[in-house]
Design an enzyme around this catalytic site. Structure first.
Site, PDB file in Angstrom:
ATOM      1  CG  PHE A 148      -8.781  24.233  39.794  1.00  0.00           C
ATOM      2  CD1 PHE A 148      -9.734  23.270  39.484  1.00  0.00           C
ATOM      3  CD2 PHE A 148      -7.555  24.177  39.138  1.00  0.00           C
ATOM      4  CE1 PHE A 148      -9.469  22.283  38.541  1.00  0.00           C
ATOM      5  CE2 PHE A 148      -7.290  23.196  38.191  1.00  0.00           C
ATOM      6  CZ  PHE A 148      -8.253  22.251  37.897  1.00  0.00           C
ATOM      7  CE  LYS A 172      -4.708  33.125  46.034  1.00  0.00           C
ATOM      8  NZ  LYS A 172      -5.508  32.645  44.864  1.00  0.00           N
ATOM      9  CD  GLU A 175      -7.090  32.886  40.826  1.00  0.00           C
ATOM     10  OE1 GLU A 175      -6.880  32.107  41.791  1.00  0.00           O
ATOM     11  OE2 GLU A 175      -6.190  33.301  40.074  1.00  0.00           O
ATOM     12  NE  ARG A 176      -7.823  28.207  37.563  1.00  0.00           N
ATOM     13  CZ  ARG A 176      -7.018  27.302  37.027  1.00  0.00           C
ATOM     14  NH1 ARG A 176      -7.523  26.255  36.422  1.00  0.00           N
ATOM     15  NH2 ARG A 176      -5.728  27.441  37.093  1.00  0.00           N
ATOM     16  CB  CYS A 280      -2.025  16.356  42.931  1.00  0.00           C
ATOM     17  SG  CYS A 280      -2.547  15.892  44.567  1.00  0.00           S
ATOM     18  CD  GLU A 382      -0.039  18.244  37.015  1.00  0.00           C
ATOM     19  OE1 GLU A 382       0.314  19.437  37.056  1.00  0.00           O
ATOM     20  OE2 GLU A 382      -0.472  17.650  38.012  1.00  0.00           O
TER      21      GLU A 382
HETATM   22  P1  NAD Z   1      -2.005  26.931  40.191  1.00  0.00           P
HETATM   23  O1  NAD Z   1      -0.561  26.739  40.472  1.00  0.00           O
HETATM   24  O2  NAD Z   1      -2.407  27.606  38.930  1.00  0.00           O
HETATM   25  O3  NAD Z   1      -2.691  27.787  41.356  1.00  0.00           O
HETATM   26  C1  NAD Z   1      -2.512  27.473  42.713  1.00  0.00           C
HETATM   27  C2  NAD Z   1      -2.633  28.749  43.517  1.00  0.00           C
HETATM   28  O4  NAD Z   1      -1.578  29.640  43.144  1.00  0.00           O
HETATM   29  C3  NAD Z   1      -3.934  29.492  43.315  1.00  0.00           C
HETATM   30  O5  NAD Z   1      -4.401  29.961  44.556  1.00  0.00           O
HETATM   31  C4  NAD Z   1      -3.555  30.633  42.391  1.00  0.00           C
HETATM   32  O6  NAD Z   1      -4.321  31.800  42.598  1.00  0.00           O
HETATM   33  C5  NAD Z   1      -2.109  30.899  42.746  1.00  0.00           C
HETATM   34  N1  NAD Z   1      -1.331  31.387  41.602  1.00  0.00           N
HETATM   35  C6  NAD Z   1      -1.564  31.126  40.299  1.00  0.00           C
HETATM   36  N2  NAD Z   1      -0.650  31.741  39.535  1.00  0.00           N
HETATM   37  C7  NAD Z   1       0.197  32.391  40.360  1.00  0.00           C
HETATM   38  C8  NAD Z   1       1.366  33.179  40.168  1.00  0.00           C
HETATM   39  N3  NAD Z   1       1.845  33.425  38.951  1.00  0.00           N
HETATM   40  N4  NAD Z   1       1.987  33.675  41.246  1.00  0.00           N
HETATM   41  C9  NAD Z   1       1.517  33.418  42.473  1.00  0.00           C
HETATM   42  N5  NAD Z   1       0.418  32.671  42.727  1.00  0.00           N
HETATM   43  C10 NAD Z   1      -0.238  32.153  41.686  1.00  0.00           C
HETATM   44  O7  NAD Z   1      -2.670  25.481  40.318  1.00  0.00           O
HETATM   45  P2  NAD Z   1      -4.151  25.062  39.957  1.00  0.00           P
HETATM   46  O8  NAD Z   1      -4.304  25.047  38.475  1.00  0.00           O
HETATM   47  O9  NAD Z   1      -5.129  25.803  40.781  1.00  0.00           O
HETATM   48  O10 NAD Z   1      -4.148  23.551  40.504  1.00  0.00           O
HETATM   49  C11 NAD Z   1      -3.715  22.465  39.748  1.00  0.00           C
HETATM   50  C12 NAD Z   1      -2.276  22.137  40.055  1.00  0.00           C
HETATM   51  O11 NAD Z   1      -2.131  21.861  41.448  1.00  0.00           O
HETATM   52  C13 NAD Z   1      -1.804  20.870  39.351  1.00  0.00           C
HETATM   53  O12 NAD Z   1      -0.482  21.062  38.926  1.00  0.00           O
HETATM   54  C14 NAD Z   1      -1.876  19.816  40.439  1.00  0.00           C
HETATM   55  O13 NAD Z   1      -1.036  18.706  40.263  1.00  0.00           O
HETATM   56  C15 NAD Z   1      -1.464  20.612  41.618  1.00  0.00           C
HETATM   57  N6  NAD Z   1      -1.881  19.973  42.854  1.00  0.00           N
HETATM   58  C16 NAD Z   1      -0.930  19.409  43.629  1.00  0.00           C
HETATM   59  C17 NAD Z   1      -1.289  18.775  44.802  1.00  0.00           C
HETATM   60  C18 NAD Z   1      -0.252  18.163  45.680  1.00  0.00           C
HETATM   61  O14 NAD Z   1      -0.572  17.896  46.822  1.00  0.00           O
HETATM   62  N7  NAD Z   1       0.969  17.950  45.232  1.00  0.00           N
HETATM   63  C19 NAD Z   1      -2.635  18.722  45.184  1.00  0.00           C
HETATM   64  C20 NAD Z   1      -3.583  19.314  44.354  1.00  0.00           C
HETATM   65  C21 NAD Z   1      -3.194  19.957  43.198  1.00  0.00           C
END
Ligand code: NAD
Length: 500
Positions: A148, A172, A175-176, A280, A382
């Site tokens: 998100f 994909k 969804e937020r 991140c 984190e």
């Molecule tokens: P998230 O892991 O909750 O979601 C990421 C994606 O995974 C979304 O599209 C979501 O729909 C999907 N998802 C969520 N739960 C799932 C599951 N159980 N099984 C399969 N898919 C699932 O992350 P978020 O809250 O949207 O984003 C924040 C996180 O992303 C933080 O940890 C941040 O550090 C990380 N991030 C990392 C980078 C990087 O480049 N390393 C960049 C941006 C964000």
């Protein structure tokens, strides 16, 4: 109420047995609903991609680049409306939303040079009458699963590279905040991208699993939290796909005694609290070396933090806006309590922050802790909120060890005027992206992005040269054009050819 639909084969598709709320975090109200798709929805996107991709792969790279040039113009022309839409769903302030779009656009600019970037290698006369050359071929269909916190930049990193390399792509998004990703795909169509090459499917785990299990999807790029990244990497690679999966982070800013503290305070407040810490590459940990440095830093940091203005995403004066939703606000406040319970000194407390006129918004005030210790759970995990932890180090060695031994290894920064110390730090620290007097060292588009340890699973980075490698496979051709004079018994043909 507004509904957000899938974008498949160039059109909106309302295929949604389930729905999810999309909030306006500044107001604390639901503003739209997104339809969550199933494997049947995904199949429609795959069918469209399969039909469109061969002709796109056969389109010469200069023509593909022209679409990217046009796309760049369209994104620039639509910057204001995209940024407002993005800010309204994410909560970051509009100026920061423009930065989110701009950092994605820079990768689109890189893809405008795709004919040059995709050129292969050639060796004339590798053997008698033998020439060898290599070609970068697209993989077919690639998919991206995005978080998100950067709803424009990260999708553009992925689909920009994949499509310019001749692939079809299925996105994909989170969804937020799913509206901007759909808009980005519509604009690709407007730029001249044939239908079926960029599809957006909405969903949660069910959709993600369908992507990971679909045999026609050859590569998956993921960015999100680390446990999910690891899951995506394991399941995707077990199914024979190429996978890159980037996870969470806990980036440290090391402050040596000779650093320019005014610069450090400016950089730190922006990097720790900008976007409410939901980056991140944020800097949620600062490590002053020596108690004198810590005391001097703290003296300047506290008034700077107290001056920060928290506001709604459209407030042009605000430094940062709300966090993404109520559950996340609660999570951040729980971490603040955890750090108090663990023995951290709470210097500035951002809990219970209320913005007049926007009492339902998901705001967390800036928070500062001192005397945080490496064994605290609130340090190891984190937080992803506007919380800065000071972890004091006695020596340079200790300061190198802290980020190096942390389970995350996304980014790190060192602040100093000492070139030798900086060089030493850069070469020894066990982290993927390093800043020297640069607080958020996200590499420019013609280098590549990628964290280490639990911040990155897989070994190929995003965009730049690494992105080219990720979205293509190399074919190497060894060719000879005989002159027709060969005759007789060629015993050497039975021996493995060598260059001896
Ligand atoms: P998230 O892991 O909750 O979601 C990421 C994606 O995974 C979304 O599209 C979501 O729909 C999907 N998802 C969520 N739960 C799932 C599951 N159980 N099984 C399969 N898919 C699932 O992350 P978020 O809250 O949207 O984003 C924040 C996180 O992303 C933080 O940890 C941040 O550090 C990380 N991030 C990392 C980078 C990087 O480049 N390393 C960049 C941006 C964000």
């Amino acid at each position: 109420m507004r509904s957000i639909e899938h974008f498949i084969n160039g059109s909106s598709v309302a295929d949604a047995p389930r729905q999810s709320d999309v909030w306006n975090p500044s107001q604390g109200e639901v503003q739209a609903r997104v339809g969550l798709g199933t494997s049947a929805t995904l199949q429609k996107a795959v069918d469209a991609a399969l039909a469109a991709q061969p002709a796109w792969a056969a389109t010469n790279p200069q023509r593909r680049a022209r679409v990217m040039f046009k796309y760049k113009e369209l994104i620039e022309a639509n910057m204001d409306s995209l940024a407002e839409l993005l800010a309204s769903e994410h909560g970051k302030v509009v100026a920061d939303a423009k930065g989110d779009i701009q950092r994605g656009l820079e990768v689109i600019e890189y893809t405008c040079g795709i004919p040059q970037a995709l050129k292969g290698e050639y060796t004339q006369g590798a053997g008698p009458g033998i020439d060898v050359y290599s070609m970068r071929m697209p993989l077919g269909i690639g998919a991206g699963i995005t978080p998100f916190n950067f709803p424009a930049m990260i999708p553009m990193w992925m689909f920009g590279m994949a499509i310019a390399c001749g692939n079809a792509f299925i996105l994909k998004p989170s969804e937020r905040d799913p509206s901007v990703p759909v808009r980005l795909a519509e604009l690709m169509k407007e730029a001249g991208l044939p239908d079926g090459l960029l599809n957006v499917v909405h969903g949660d785990k069910e959709m993600v699993d369908a992507i990971l299990d679909h045999e026609d999807i050859k590569a998956v790029s993921f960015v999100g939290s680390s446990d999910i990244a690891q899951y995506i990497y394991s399941r995707g690679t077990a199914n024979g796909k190429r996978v890159q999966a980037f996870g969470g982070a806990k980036n440290h800013g090391i402050v040596l005694p000779d650093a320019d503290l005014d610069q450090v305070v400016n950089d730190l407040t922006g990097a720790a609290f900008g976007s409410a810490g939901e980056r991140c590459m944020a800097l949620p940990v600062v490590v002053p070396v020596g108690d004198d440095t810590a005391a001097a830093l703290r003296e300047k940091l506290v008034p700077a933090i107290e001056k920060l203005r928290v506001g709604i995403s459209t407030d042009p004066e605000a430094h940062y806006g709300p966090v993404v939703n109520e559950a996340h606000k609660q999570r951040v406040e729980n971490y603040i309590q955890m750090c108090v319970d663990e023995g951290g000194e709470l210097v500035v407390d951002g809990r219970g922050f209320m913005l007049q006129g926007h009492e339902k918004g998901f705001f967390v005030g800036p928070t500062l802790f001192d005397h945080v210790k490496p064994h605290f759970r609130s340090y190891k995990e984190e937080i992803f909120g506007p919380v800065l932890q000071i972890v004091r180090a006695d020596t340079f060695e200790e300061a190198v060890r802290l980020p190096s031994e942390h389970e995350y290894g996304n980014g790190v920064a060192i602040f100093t005027r000492n070139g030798h110390a900086a060089r030493e730090f850069v070469s020894r620290v066990n982290v993927g992206m390093v800043g020297v007097n640069v607080p958020i060292p996200v590499p420019v588009s013609y280098h590549s992005f990628g964290g280490w340890k639990r911040s990155g699973f897989g070994d190929i980075g995003q965009y730049g040269q690494e992105g080219l490698r990720f979205w293509t496979k190399t074919k190497v051709v060894t060719q000879k054009w005989p002159d027709g004079s060969a005759a007789g018994d060629h015993k050497e043909a039975f021996i493995i050819p060598t260059m001896a």
